[in-house]
Write an enzyme that holds these catalytic residues in place. Sequence first.
Site, PDB file in Angstrom:
ATOM      1  N   ASN A 167      72.567 107.571 128.194  1.00 26.42           N
ATOM      2  CA  ASN A 167      72.805 106.814 129.438  1.00 26.42           C
ATOM      3  C   ASN A 167      74.277 106.820 129.831  1.00 26.42           C
ATOM      4  OD1 ASN A 167      70.107 106.186 129.686  1.00 26.42           O
ATOM      5  ND2 ASN A 167      70.297 104.221 128.640  1.00 26.42           N
ATOM      6  N   ARG A 227      63.617 110.525 112.235  1.00 20.60           N
ATOM      7  CA  ARG A 227      64.341 110.980 111.053  1.00 20.60           C
ATOM      8  C   ARG A 227      63.965 110.116 109.854  1.00 20.60           C
ATOM      9  NH1 ARG A 227      69.017 109.564 111.303  1.00 20.60           N
ATOM     10  NH2 ARG A 227      69.140 108.837 113.449  1.00 20.60           N
ATOM     11  N   ARG A 265      75.462  98.063 118.745  1.00 24.16           N
ATOM     12  CA  ARG A 265      74.443  97.220 119.357  1.00 24.16           C
ATOM     13  C   ARG A 265      74.468  95.910 118.590  1.00 24.16           C
ATOM     14  NH1 ARG A 265      69.152  97.828 121.819  1.00 24.16           N
ATOM     15  NH2 ARG A 265      69.393 100.073 122.029  1.00 24.16           N
ATOM     16  N   SER A 315      72.117 106.152 116.998  1.00 26.31           N
ATOM     17  CA  SER A 315      70.976 106.688 117.734  1.00 26.31           C
ATOM     18  C   SER A 315      70.287 105.575 118.511  1.00 26.31           C
ATOM     19  CB  SER A 315      69.970 107.302 116.754  1.00 26.31           C
ATOM     20  OG  SER A 315      70.601 108.296 115.980  1.00 26.31           O
ATOM     21  N   HIS A 371      79.396 111.910 115.892  1.00 26.28           N
ATOM     22  CA  HIS A 371      78.172 111.527 116.614  1.00 26.28           C
ATOM     23  C   HIS A 371      78.577 110.907 117.944  1.00 26.28           C
ATOM     24  CE1 HIS A 371      74.075 109.202 116.258  1.00 26.28           C
ATOM     25  NE2 HIS A 371      73.946 110.321 116.933  1.00 26.28           N
ATOM     26  N   TYR A 383      59.972 117.067 113.079  1.00 27.98           N
ATOM     27  CA  TYR A 383      60.661 116.158 114.006  1.00 27.98           C
ATOM     28  C   TYR A 383      62.105 116.614 114.260  1.00 27.98           C
ATOM     29  CZ  TYR A 383      63.326 112.416 115.932  1.00 27.98           C
ATOM     30  OH  TYR A 383      64.191 111.728 116.742  1.00 27.98           O
ATOM     31  N   LYS A 423      73.663 106.485 124.233  1.00 28.51           N
ATOM     32  CA  LYS A 423      74.619 107.599 124.401  1.00 28.51           C
ATOM     33  C   LYS A 423      74.244 108.443 125.608  1.00 28.51           C
ATOM     34  CE  LYS A 423      74.785 109.617 120.334  1.00 28.51           C
ATOM     35  NZ  LYS A 423      73.917 108.675 119.590  1.00 28.51           N
ATOM     36  N   LYS A 454      71.579 117.489 113.766  1.00 32.67           N
ATOM     37  CA  LYS A 454      72.184 116.558 112.808  1.00 32.67           C
ATOM     38  C   LYS A 454      72.585 117.273 111.507  1.00 32.67           C
ATOM     39  CE  LYS A 454      71.104 113.207 115.602  1.00 32.67           C
ATOM     40  NZ  LYS A 454      72.069 112.562 116.469  1.00 32.67           N
ATOM     41  N   ARG A 494      60.565 111.671 122.678  1.00 35.71           N
ATOM     42  CA  ARG A 494      61.765 112.426 123.075  1.00 35.71           C
ATOM     43  C   ARG A 494      61.471 113.447 124.157  1.00 35.71           C
ATOM     44  NH1 ARG A 494      66.840 111.090 120.475  1.00 35.71           N
ATOM     45  NH2 ARG A 494      66.213 109.443 119.033  1.00 35.71           N
ATOM     46  N   GLY A 525      65.430 115.652 114.601  1.00 30.19           N
ATOM     47  CA  GLY A 525      66.584 115.521 113.722  1.00 30.19           C
ATOM     48  C   GLY A 525      66.358 116.075 112.323  1.00 30.19           C
ATOM     49  N   ASP A 552      75.428 113.702 122.502  1.00 30.50           N
ATOM     50  CA  ASP A 552      75.090 113.330 121.123  1.00 30.50           C
ATOM     51  C   ASP A 552      76.147 113.733 120.091  1.00 30.50           C
ATOM     52  OD1 ASP A 552      73.256 112.114 119.312  1.00 30.50           O
ATOM     53  OD2 ASP A 552      72.570 114.089 118.673  1.00 30.50           O
ATOM     54  N   CYS A 609      71.226 103.914 121.166  1.00 31.44           N
ATOM     55  CA  CYS A 609      72.064 102.819 121.668  1.00 31.44           C
ATOM     56  C   CYS A 609      72.703 103.187 122.999  1.00 31.44           C
ATOM     57  CB  CYS A 609      73.117 102.433 120.646  1.00 31.44           C
ATOM     58  SG  CYS A 609      72.410 101.637 119.185  1.00 31.44           S
TER      59      CYS A 609
HETATM   60  O1  SAT Z   1      67.933 112.690 114.864  1.00 33.91           O
HETATM   61  S1  SAT Z   1      67.657 113.110 116.214  1.00 33.91           S
HETATM   62  O2  SAT Z   1      68.599 114.114 116.616  1.00 33.91           O
HETATM   63  O3  SAT Z   1      66.319 113.616 116.293  1.00 33.91           O
HETATM   64  C1  SAT Z   1      67.834 111.779 117.267  1.00 33.91           C
HETATM   65  C2  SAT Z   1      68.834 110.820 116.791  1.00 33.91           C
HETATM   66  O4  SAT Z   1      68.544 110.072 115.854  1.00 33.91           O
HETATM   67  O5  SAT Z   1      69.952 110.775 117.321  1.00 33.91           O
HETATM   68 MN    MN Z   2      72.086 111.109 117.831  1.00 30.22          MN
END
Ligand code: SAT
Ligand code: MN
Length: 591
Positions: free
Chosen positions: A263, A78, A406, A257, A235, A206, A261, A215, A375, A208, A284, A259
């Site tokens: 997992n 992003r 984090r 992002s 989020h 990409y 999520k 997003k 990804r 996001g 997410d 960190c």
């Molecule tokens: O922005 S994305 O959805 O591509 C991934 C992220 O930053 O959480």
């Molecule tokens: Mn995210």
Amino acid sequence: MRPSAAAPPPTQHAELLAWVNESARMCRPDSIHWCDGSEEEKNRLTRECLASGELEELNQEKLPGCYYSRSDVNDVARTEDLTFICTRNQADAGPTNNWSDPQETYKKLADIFKDSMRGRTMYVIPFIMGPAGSPFKKIGVQITDSRYVTLNMRIMTRMGRIALRELGSDGEFTRCLHGKADLNPKRRFICHFPEDNTIWSVGSAYGGNALLGKKCMALRIGSYLGKTQGWMAEHMLIIGVENPQGKIHYVAAAFPSQCGKTNLAMLIPPKSLPGYKVWTLGDDIAWLRIGPDGRLWAQNPEAGFFGVAPGTNYQTNYNAMASVQKNSYFTNVLKTDEGTVWWEGMDNPPKHGLNWAGKDWTPESTDKAAHPNARFTAPAENCPSLSPEWDAPSGVPLSAIFFGARRARVAPLICESFNWQHGVFLGATMSSETTAAATGAVGVIRRDPMAMLPFIGYHVGDYFAHWLAMGEKLGGKAPKIFHVNWFRRDAGGKFIWPGFGENLRAVLWAIDRCEGKGKAKETPMGHVPTPDSLNLQGLNLSPETVDALLKVDPKDWTEDLADQRRFFDKVGDRLPEALRQEQEAFAKRLA
Ligand code: SAT
Ligand code: MN
């Protein structure tokens, strides 16, 4: 423009038809294709992508239905500096967003979109965020000239005929216009017009930036709609935690992002905690609404996972690995000679492959195999831990909300807020080290309120006020709010908490607290577990480590407080007074 097929557009929705025509007049595609979401359509798009090189086939015996793609080398994350909130009043975008004037922005981007789809097909993708028929759901329609984006939207949303049916002939929808144009970062803009329920994104393919349901719509436009309609777009992952007696508590957790999520969303309990089970509902995004029972209910508006590949393996995240074994896309990982995929932290490296940039790669290479923000896109249905409730029309009721950062220092493993307002303060003052999910420096501490810094679609002060107002409405039925940090390090820089599956131990303490159990010690930051109230059985942590994990050191926090104050000053006069008061009360407790 060649009329796509003889078939008329599959909708009577006058506004939608007018918008598609208007977009086509601007972008001049060779043809228009209305996506129906069928298998046949997917197969055709896949064949076309293979022929054009947008996708490469992976080993279909080992990874059936899986495909590989490499993005442009300068289109891997992003781009927050190129992301704008375009409100009529600049002040309404607030101090944490880039703002640009809506009329000027439409004009500037129209110049880039102009004729940009010549030689390409324009795909019209009607999609639903949320399950069909759900009171949470919202409809969007994305226009794009990218087949890759179309195929990914097919995984991440419920798209095609089902969405047009839900939209009817006069339903509301978010207009999501996307074009690759020439992928030039100088002509890349991700622009949101919350007052028009519209997104224009150009120059990036990409995730996001380009999968506009995610997003852009589910968070930036969603948060704005939530503010005006009395709900919240956050989020957050959503999990159900089942105890050995079969009782389930639902928890939503906000982390920046990259960190962890995904997992936490797919956590497998360690062997030393037998009888527990974690169910995945989302990894997410969570949409939150107050239900008829007065509680806060959560739903994942997405239908797939767009997860970070590096570091994912069968030990760190078995369920994610299982989720990507079929019908998934891999972007910017390494492709091995046998047509499988590999990334740093997966398992033993292959002898040879082509890396994310398309270069020869061997274990001796100094280049990365996968881009740090590589990804996977996988359908939710692939996930072995997927909750039977994940697409329940009314969502699931939350017992707890986590804000996770984090932080190498300062923040304890887990801390319970004194009440909702204090919890909002903990969320509002969150800070975290930056990651590769966005372009820019990695590892720098930045304030990231509610892990929403790049995703709040309006003024951050009004966003805080909305959180407080939701708490007022929820009253005694509000979920408890916790702050967590899995990333504390020792003086040598080593993580002192094992993380991953072991994070369940902190979650279980939080659930104990929701049930009125679980001992705690009061600190200036909130209630922290007493060492004996955390189930650490089988972990082998020294008492000193446990103390270090749970430590709230007023000295450290005094430094942090100074930065918090600067952040609140930046929020300016729309900062709710209640949060200033929380900050003053915190300062007093520290002194
Ligand atoms: O922005 S994305 O959805 O591509 C991934 C992220 O930053 O959480
Ligand atoms: Mn995210």
